[in-house]
Motif scaffolding. Structure first.
Motif, PDB file in Angstrom:
ATOM      1  N   VAL A 124     -61.185   9.946 -69.847  1.00 34.78           N
ATOM      2  CA  VAL A 124     -60.592   9.594 -68.555  1.00 34.78           C
ATOM      3  C   VAL A 124     -60.667  10.700 -67.220  1.00 34.78           C
ATOM      4  O   VAL A 124     -60.578   9.833 -66.341  1.00 34.78           O
ATOM      5  N   ARG A 125     -60.244  11.274 -67.893  1.00 33.84           N
ATOM      6  CA  ARG A 125     -60.400  12.622 -66.925  1.00 33.84           C
ATOM      7  C   ARG A 125     -61.956  12.826 -65.986  1.00 33.84           C
ATOM      8  O   ARG A 125     -61.673  13.145 -64.955  1.00 33.84           O
ATOM      9  N   ALA A 126     -62.845  12.809 -66.584  1.00 34.94           N
ATOM     10  CA  ALA A 126     -63.873  12.680 -65.899  1.00 34.94           C
ATOM     11  C   ALA A 126     -63.744  11.129 -64.960  1.00 34.94           C
ATOM     12  O   ALA A 126     -64.562  11.673 -64.107  1.00 34.94           O
ATOM     13  N   GLY A 158     -68.563   5.822 -79.493  1.00 36.08           N
ATOM     14  CA  GLY A 158     -68.982   5.151 -78.434  1.00 36.08           C
ATOM     15  C   GLY A 158     -68.405   4.543 -77.815  1.00 36.08           C
ATOM     16  O   GLY A 158     -68.749   3.946 -76.058  1.00 36.08           O
ATOM     17  N   ILE A 159     -68.366   3.995 -78.624  1.00 39.18           N
ATOM     18  CA  ILE A 159     -67.519   1.937 -78.029  1.00 39.18           C
ATOM     19  C   ILE A 159     -66.307   2.005 -76.945  1.00 39.18           C
ATOM     20  O   ILE A 159     -66.397   2.158 -75.712  1.00 39.18           O
ATOM     21  N   ARG A 160     -66.127   2.894 -77.407  1.00 38.63           N
ATOM     22  CA  ARG A 160     -63.807   3.175 -77.044  1.00 38.63           C
ATOM     23  C   ARG A 160     -64.555   4.000 -75.615  1.00 38.63           C
ATOM     24  O   ARG A 160     -63.856   3.910 -74.724  1.00 38.63           O
ATOM     25  N   SER A 161     -64.995   5.487 -75.853  1.00 36.59           N
ATOM     26  CA  SER A 161     -65.657   5.985 -74.744  1.00 36.59           C
ATOM     27  C   SER A 161     -66.454   5.068 -73.295  1.00 36.59           C
ATOM     28  O   SER A 161     -65.773   5.236 -71.914  1.00 36.59           O
ATOM     29  N   LEU A 162     -67.198   4.343 -73.305  1.00 38.73           N
ATOM     30  CA  LEU A 162     -68.140   3.560 -72.810  1.00 38.73           C
ATOM     31  C   LEU A 162     -66.154   2.569 -71.890  1.00 38.73           C
ATOM     32  O   LEU A 162     -66.414   2.416 -70.668  1.00 38.73           O
ATOM     33  N   ASP A 163     -65.755   1.843 -72.874  1.00 38.98           N
ATOM     34  CA  ASP A 163     -64.802   1.096 -72.318  1.00 38.98           C
ATOM     35  C   ASP A 163     -63.847   2.075 -71.123  1.00 38.98           C
ATOM     36  O   ASP A 163     -63.312   1.813 -70.661  1.00 38.98           O
ATOM     37  N   LEU A 164     -63.304   2.714 -71.969  1.00 41.05           N
ATOM     38  CA  LEU A 164     -62.398   3.858 -71.058  1.00 41.05           C
ATOM     39  C   LEU A 164     -62.665   4.672 -70.143  1.00 41.05           C
ATOM     40  O   LEU A 164     -62.134   4.285 -68.786  1.00 41.05           O
ATOM     41  N   ALA A 201     -69.361  -8.124 -72.548  1.00 42.70           N
ATOM     42  CA  ALA A 201     -67.573  -8.195 -72.960  1.00 42.70           C
ATOM     43  C   ALA A 201     -66.674  -7.478 -71.559  1.00 42.70           C
ATOM     44  O   ALA A 201     -65.875  -7.838 -71.141  1.00 42.70           O
ATOM     45  N   LEU A 202     -67.344  -6.091 -70.936  1.00 41.14           N
ATOM     46  CA  LEU A 202     -66.218  -5.189 -70.670  1.00 41.14           C
ATOM     47  C   LEU A 202     -66.370  -6.171 -68.813  1.00 41.14           C
ATOM     48  O   LEU A 202     -65.726  -5.847 -67.708  1.00 41.14           O
ATOM     49  N   GLU A 203     -68.015  -7.010 -67.922  1.00 40.16           N
ATOM     50  CA  GLU A 203     -67.803  -6.926 -66.756  1.00 40.16           C
ATOM     51  C   GLU A 203     -67.000  -8.426 -67.008  1.00 40.16           C
ATOM     52  O   GLU A 203     -66.006  -8.083 -66.016  1.00 40.16           O
ATOM     53  N   ARG A 204     -66.824  -9.105 -68.535  1.00 41.34           N
ATOM     54  CA  ARG A 204     -65.501 -10.198 -67.925  1.00 41.34           C
ATOM     55  C   ARG A 204     -64.504  -9.899 -68.445  1.00 41.34           C
ATOM     56  O   ARG A 204     -63.351 -10.329 -67.820  1.00 41.34           O
ATOM     57  N   ALA A 205     -64.310  -8.873 -69.239  1.00 47.10           N
ATOM     58  CA  ALA A 205     -62.762  -8.255 -69.238  1.00 47.10           C
ATOM     59  C   ALA A 205     -62.439  -7.591 -68.232  1.00 47.10           C
ATOM     60  O   ALA A 205     -61.411  -7.599 -67.446  1.00 47.10           O
ATOM     61  N   LEU A 206     -63.463  -7.203 -67.333  1.00 46.71           N
ATOM     62  CA  LEU A 206     -62.766  -6.732 -65.688  1.00 46.71           C
ATOM     63  C   LEU A 206     -62.831  -7.305 -64.673  1.00 46.71           C
ATOM     64  O   LEU A 206     -63.049  -6.530 -63.438  1.00 46.71           O
TER      65      LEU A 206
END
Length: 421
Positions: A124-126, A158-164, A201-206
């Motif tokens: 998140v900081r990055a 990996g998925i969590r870091s991508l999502d965050l 999935a990220l595109e749809r969620a965001l």
């Protein structure tokens, strides 16, 4: 004039080749002519700051100064005196203005396993730093994250870091135009398909446009080059995730180690590395997917700096000559030779390329009769030289007689170019 074939024969051939026509139009559109960075700088995920590019630029200039300056360094790594004199001020301006063309914030091998709480906070900081630099106009043109692989042991992280990371960027003003996402240690097509599913999935969620999240695939496992079925797995990547794959990046050391090559002999010029890269090159030819070579871990610091600079400059030039216009850099002191070698490559070929392009519309002029494919290559060469700063836009127009839009059309005739690259 009399012809012998009935109309039904042409209709039959059209029907037979309809699928081929669709494949060539959709899977092999050619390069889009947009800018490709000449390098990707990798830094550990907890070290990124908004002013990191300028700090690296200052360090790069200081390193060059320790070698007697950029012109002296260029001469020492084998650049011709006239070219060294011409590129030294261009490289100095580049390192002052845009020392990083592409920055990848690493949460994979370079970061390691520090526990979920620490990685969550660092990711998140990055993202906050990327958002701040983008808003201030100090971010590199291309910037993004390498998260952990989709192998079983690291998949959830990996998925969590991508999502965050993506979510934090959206929440803080939106995604940078040059967002880059890197999926490492790919072994199977299923992992590529899974990443494409995650992006969708990220595109749809965001609320992002369809296809906004493209990603790079790192080629660093033998299974991606030659699968269990005896097929070059990498050749199928573009077709299992249409429009999602931005590039293939070679992972020098993971790939070499997986083949049992001893550490002292691991190099991006090892024959095994060349084989993998040639397969990559053939696999994505015409697809628009970009290629990047790997890195050199011999850093130009300390007593061995001069030798390491010569090695790095030679490897950069070697990659360019073999059709890999991009590579990885791991230390600020590699930036001077990255740009020296790159600029020298384009300046060395500039006189011939510009001269031949000057006669592109007059097939009776000049000593070489270039085929359309060669014209595409010449125009692409000049465009890449302009985009990285080795050739100025004014020089390109003056010496070729062609503006950048025309050069783009010549380089990529299957694409429509509405803006100057």
């Amino acid at each position: 004039m009399r012809t012998a074939l009935p109309a039904t024969v042409k209709a039959s051939i059209d029907d037979r080749l309809a699928e081929t026509d669709r494949l060539l139009a959709t899977a092999y559109p050619g390069d889009d002519g947009s800018r490709q960075p000449v390098h990707t700088v990798y830094v550990r995920g907890d070290t990124v700051t908004p002013d990191l590019p300028s700090a690296w630029g200052d360090a790069a200039l200081a390193a060059a100064e320790s070698a007697g300056g950029l012109e002296a360094l260029a001469l020492d790594v084998g650049v011709r005196p006239d070219v060294a004199a011409a590129i030294a001020p261009l490289v100095e301006e580049k390192l002052s203005r845009e020392p990083m063309e592409d920055l990848r914030i690493d949460f994979e091998d370079g970061y390691g396993d520090r526990g979920d709480d620490a990685e969550d906070a660092d990711v998140v900081r990055a993202a906050e730093h990327v958002a701040a630099a983008t808003a201030e106009g100090t971010a590199p043109p291309f910037i993004g994250i390498r998260f952990k692989s989709f192998e079983a042991a690291t998949r959830a992280r990996g998925i969590r870091s991508l999502d965050l990371f993506v979510t934090a960027l959206v929440d803080r003003g939106g995604l940078p135009d040059g967002l880059a996402l890197t999926l490492p240690k790919v072994s199977t097509l299923a992992q590529v398909e899974a990443m494409a599913d995650a992006a969708t999935a990220l595109e749809r969620a965001l609320g992002l446009p369809d296809g906004r999240l493209r990603f790079e695939v790192q080629v660093e496992t033998p299974q991606l080059v030659l699968g269990a079925d005896g097929v070059a797995t990498v050749a199928r990547i573009a077709h299992v995730a249409p429009g999602r794959i931005a590039g293939l990046h070679f992972g020098t050391y993971d790939y070499s180690a997986a083949l049992g090559i001893a550490a002292p002999h691991q190099s991006l010029e090892h024959p095994a590395a060349d084989h993998a890269k040639q397969v990559m090159q053939v696999a994505v030819a015409g697809t628009g997917i970009r290629l990047s070579d790997g890195s050199s871990n011999v850093l130009p610091i300390g007593d061995g700096a001069a030798e390491a600079w010569r090695l790095h400059a030679r490897l950069v030039r070697r990659s360019l000559e073999r059709g890999f216009p991009q590579g990885w850099d791991l230390h600020p002191a590699q930036l001077p030779t990255r740009f020296i070698a790159t600029y020298a490559y384009y300046r060395d070929g500039w006189a011939e390329a510009s001269g031949r392009l000057r006669h592109v519309h007059d097939r009776t002029a000049g000593a070489v009769l270039d085929e359309p494919a060669t014209v595409r290559a010449l125009a692409g060469f000049v465009l890449r030289g302009v985009q990285c700063g080795a050739i100025t836009a004014g020089e390109a127009a003056r010496d070729t007689g062609l503006d950048l839009q025309t050069l783009a059309r010549l380089a990529n005739p299957r694409r429509t170019h509405e803006e100057t690259p």
